[in-house]
Design an enzyme around this catalytic site. Structure first.
Site, PDB file in Angstrom:
ATOM      1  N   GLY A   1      19.878  34.865  40.751  1.00  0.00           N
ATOM      2  CA  GLY A   1      21.091  34.932  39.933  1.00  0.00           C
ATOM      3  C   GLY A   1      21.225  33.703  39.057  1.00  0.00           C
ATOM      4  CB  SER A   2      24.235  32.036  37.775  1.00  0.00           C
ATOM      5  OG  SER A   2      24.787  33.259  37.338  1.00  0.00           O
TER       6      SER A   2
END
Lengths: 477, 485
Positions: free
Chosen positions: B215-216
């Site tokens: 993810g981020s």
């Protein structure tokens, strides 16, 4: 026959020379044997627990007293006996006790050493009894047929008892179990020796000639073949093929020595081959043993884990040249027969190739002393009995050692003196006692026979008042 | 009869010779294959015949040994088994060994030839050395903080020393007691069956053997690639980033969870985790540069050993731009182990070089003499020192004023990056909450710890399970534990 007589004459000492008795040698060797066993016993305890084993004193004293009593009996009643026989018996029996004690420590639920010590005591008692009570081996000739009947009876009895591990060779009563077939060996050896001593000339020279083979008359050959077939038949029924093989070998060797007919050996070998092939291919129990022998690791490849033979081979391999040391091996992996049929694997693993070769040479020495006694004796019965008894030991060692080491198919048998088994230990002590008695006779001066006028032995009946028995060849007629 | 007796004796001599030759055959010539047969249990018996050496955490053993009296005598015991299971693994009579028990088995079981004081002596004397000890780099306090922080939730924590690569904590949750698998009895078999059947897979080492979409948190890698390649030269300059961003060559568009991402600067986009900015940035930087930087951090390397093998983290090398855009924000098939993400964070903290992670400080004989000392070595330079310095700044901003405020520690400089990774069909699965960070005590000159935390199944509403909410507090607890010790 001329050669025979010549050699016998040469081996016979001149009456003037007096053979040394060598009882001191025997005592010294016996003490060494006891000490070796006690050392082994200590080694086991120190390896497994780091302290001297409990009851070390009892064990050492027990073995020492047994050995001393046996020695005293020999000194008293068989002063000319071969000095090596007793120490070898003590050493083998003592080592067997050490190995069984060692295996007991790995199987705490199944102690065998105390019972083995009791049986050893009984064995030595029989030894002493034979040495003391049997003044002249030739008196055994009288009991030839009785021996035969007793031997057959002993072999038949276990048929009426339940099979143990696939073989009907046990008689169980009140916690005790004995293997009557073990005793039958000695009785059959006595019968074979007696009968063949009486009939060897007839067997060797009478009868019709068929092709290269001169067959003795049925009247002479009949009884012995019948007895032999019967005993082998019983054994096949009992599935004790080791003993069957042993009887067969004993029969062939004694027959050959008695008659000198190579044809008998040839016939024996052919019969053995045919019998082995038939049993190996027809009888499932034996067939399985042959398959195991040819492919000992097959059960591993099939995913069923190593069988007893494979475990035994692993044990020998683990021993290598010098062994792991007493107590440091893992031969208990073999399973239920570790202390009996497979005891040699423990010796191979923990004493190594060096120890194993020493053991084999001890047995070889025992057999060699028996053969030497056979050579030195002057009466045919004594000769054949000594050869027969020594051959029993030799064949038994070969059959079981060859079996557990993958040389020949495995047949259940006890390693003489070493293996757990009361009947076996007692029988082996009786065999050694008989060899002691025979060697005492062989090494005696002609003038020293207690109840025999000098020079009269070969023509006269053995003891005072003893009937001629089979010695004159009139018995079976 | 004498000649016949002699001939019969010759027969027996032949039999004796056969026995002697056969004894030599089995015990010497063919002994090797028999000894080496896998069905021969002697090696197992010897192996368990003596107590196994210990695995040490902070100088104290976390393992032990008990004499069962069985054939495979000594059974492994574990103090705080579930806590250290991802470090120690198990050592079972029946099921073998895993992790350190496996990787350092030679030392622990005493077969390592280096343990012998005199070379070759053990071969000659048929003895084996006493089991040696394995001293780990794990800090008990950090390990405990991570384990308690996860509190039984599915997830994992990996913490490393950025300058040395020493693994300070390695936690996987839910865990299990490896001691249950010791021994050869029924209990071990039952434990094995139930542990394997368990839905939560307690024996899975999520910290090094499980990969997750990062993810981020992967935006750290994307930012590094963009800065290193010169795609972005000023972190405060506005970028040409539409919001929503239509993926190149595809009909789908990306949007953001936060406001103000259109044409946002790298600093703002990093601080508030703008998907659109980073997706476009990845595409602008190009697949080649992105891949090079990702691999510099350790992605696509299946050979990482700590000394247990670490699962390969993946960055897709395909030049498809839509996929590259998704890959650059840690989606599509970008996957990383928690340890890999700790390495990413450590590289930022360590001036751009990725330290080689290691779990074993040294091995020693039972007497304490060092057998092998593991030296620290730099794995590779993932980015320039200048890029690392700017990324440090950006990560500090995240903690000081962005999504990672719950990781802040008074008296220390903390940098971090949150992540919330969607997964499952149509992103239906509960998102994974990520947090990667590093911390440097005010009194220190270099950061003391880099951490990656992933929480799989926080049973909370989506908004609350962002990395900042679930994972950052765990990271903070671990960092505090390291800074205090």
């Amino acid at each position: 026959m001329t050669g025979t007589t010549g050699t016998a004459k040469a081996a016979e000492p001149t009456p003037a020379a007096r053979l040394p008795r060598r009882r001191g040698t025997e005592l010294a060797l016996t003490v060494v044997a006891v000490l070796l066993c006690v050392l082994g016993y200590f080694d086991v305890g120190l390896t497994l627990h780091g302290v001297p084993p409990p009851g070390a004193a009892v064990y050492g004293a027990g073995l020492g007293v047994l050995a001393l009593l046996a020695h005293l009996a020999v000194r008293w009643r068989a002063p000319y006996a071969d000095p090596l026989l007793l120490p070898i018996g003590v050493l083998l029996n003592g080592l067997g006790l050490v190995l069984i004690y060692r295996l007991d420590l790995a199987t705490p639920d199944d102690e065998a050493a105390p019972a083995q010590l009791v049986w050893s005591t009984i064995g030595v008692a029989f030894f002493i009894a034979v040495v003391v009570l049997l003044r002249d081996h030739r008196s055994l000739q009288r009991y030839a047929y009785l021996s035969m009947v007793a031997a057959l009876a002993l072999m038949i009895v276990p048929i009426f008892f339940p099979a143990v591990n696939g073989a009907r060779i046990w008689v169980r009563a009140g916690g005790f179990s004995i293997q009557p077939g073990e005793f039958a060996k000695v009785l059959l050896a006595v019968f074979f020796a007696s009968y063949l001593a009486a009939n060897r000339h007839a067997l060797a020279f009478a009868g019709r000639r068929i092709w290269l083979l001169r067959l003795p008359t049925g009247r002479i050959l009949g009884p012995i073949v019948a007895i032999w077939l019967f005993s082998v038949g019983v054994l096949v029924l009992e599935r004790d093929l080791g003993t069957s093989l042993l009887f067969f070998g004993l029969f062939v060797i004694v027959l050959y020595v008695a008659t000198g007919r190579t044809g008998w050996v040839a016939v024996g070998l052919v019969l053995a081959a045919v019998g082995a092939f038939a049993a190996g291919s027809l009888e499932p129990h034996v067939n399985g043993r042959v398959e195991d022998w040819l492919h000992p690791l097959a059960s591993i490849d099939a995913g069923r884990g190593p069988n007893q033979l494979a475990q035994s081979l692993f044990a020998f391999a683990a021993g290598g040249l010098l062994g792991t040391g007493l107590g440091a091996g893992h031969s208990v992996l073999i399973g239920f027969a570790t202390k009996s049929d497979f005891i040699l694997a423990t010796a191979g693993e923990e004493l190594g190739l060096a120890g194993l070769l020493a053991l084999f040479l001890l047995y070889a020495l025992l057999v060699e002393r028996g053969y030497r006694t056979g050579l030195a004796l002057r009466d045919p019965f004594g000769k054949l009995l000594a050869i027969g008894l020594a051959s029993i030991v030799a064949l038994q060692v070969f059959v079981i050692a060859g079996g557990v080491m993958g040389l020949i198919p495995l047949t259940g048998m006890a390693m003489p003196f070493l293996a757990q088994g009361g009947s076996s230990v007692v029988t082996n002590w009786i065999i050694v006692a008989l060899l002691i008695r025979l060697s005492d006779s062989a090494r005696r001066q002609p003038g020293e026979w207690a109840a025999d006028p000098p020079g009269a032995r070969n023509t006269r009946a053995p003891g005072p008042g003893a009937p001629a028995g089979l010695a004159g060849g009139g018995g079976p007629a | 009869m004498t000649p016949y007796i002699r001939r019969a004796a010759v027969l027996l001599v032949v039999l004796l010779a056969a026995l002697l030759v056969n004894a030599v055959r089995i015990q010497i010539i063919q002994a090797g294959p028999y000894d080496g047969n896998p069905a021969n249990r002697r090696h197992d018996i010897a192996r368990y015949g003596q107590p196994r050496g210990d695995i040490l955490v902070g100088g104290r053993p976390v393992t032990g040994s008990t004499d069962s009296g069985q054939r495979l005598r000594h059974e492994r015991t574990y103090t705080n088994g579930p806590l250290y299971a991802p470090v120690t693994g198990f050592a079972s009579q029946v099921y073998g060994t895993t992790f350190l028990e496996n990787a350092e088995d030679g030392v622990l079981s005493g077969t390592d030839p280096m343990l012998a004081t005199v070379p070759l002596w053990n071969d000659l004397s048929r003895t084996r050395s006493s089991g040696g000890d394995v001293v780990t780099t794990v800090r008990a306090a950090a390990q405990r903080a991570a384990y308690e922080g996860l509190g039984g939730r599915k997830g994992a924590v990996a913490a490393i020393d950025p300058s040395t690569g020493e693994i300070l904590a390695l936690v996987s949750s839910p865990s299990y007691d490896p001691g249950r698998l010791s021994g050869s009895g029924r209990k071990a078999a039952d434990a094995w069956a139930s542990l394997n059947a368990a839905k939560d897979k307690p024996m899975l080492n999520r910290a090094i053997r499980q990969t997750y979409p990062p993810g981020s948190t992967f935006k750290v890698v994307t930012a590094a690639a963009a800065l290193d390649s010169g795609t972005v030269t000023d972190v405060d300059a506005r970028t040409d980033s539409p919001d929503p961003y239509r993926l190149p060559g595809a009909s789908t568009s990306l949007s953001n969870e936060v406001e103000g991402c259109a044409d946002a600067s790298l600093r703002y986009a990093f601080e508030w985790s703008c998907n659109t900015v980073f997706a476009r940035l990845g595409v602008t930087t190009g697949a080649r540069r992105m891949t090079r930087t990702a691999e510099g951090f350790g992605f696509n390397d299946s050979g990482v050993r700590i000394p247990s093998g670490v699962a390969r983290s993946n960055f897709d090398t395909s030049p498809d731009k839509a996929r590259l855009a998704l890959s650059s924000i840690g989606q599509y098939n970008t996957r990383a182990t928690p340890l890999q993400m700790a390495m990413v964070s450590a590289a930022v903290a360590n001036g751009g070089s990725v330290p080689s992670p290691r779990l074993v400080e040294r091995t020693a004989t039972a007497g304490g003499t060092t057998v092998r000392q593991s030296g620290s070595r730099s794995l590779r330079q993932a980015m320039s020192a200048g890029t690392a310095a700017r990324l440090r700044e950006l990560m500090v901003d995240v903690v000081e004023g962005g999504t990672g405020r719950s990781a802040a520690i008074p008296g220390a400089q903390v940098g971090g990056k949150t992540g919330t990774a969607q997964h499952g069909v149509d992103n239906a699965g509960t998102p994974y909450a990520w947090f990667v960070s590093w911390a440097q005590a005010a009194t220190d000159t270099v950061p003391a710890v880099a951490v990656a935390v992933v929480v799989e199944d926080a049973s909370a509403v989506r908004e609350d399970i962002s990395g900042g909410g679930s994972a950052a507090p765990i990271a903070r607890a671990v960092m505090r534990a390291v800074l205090k010790s």
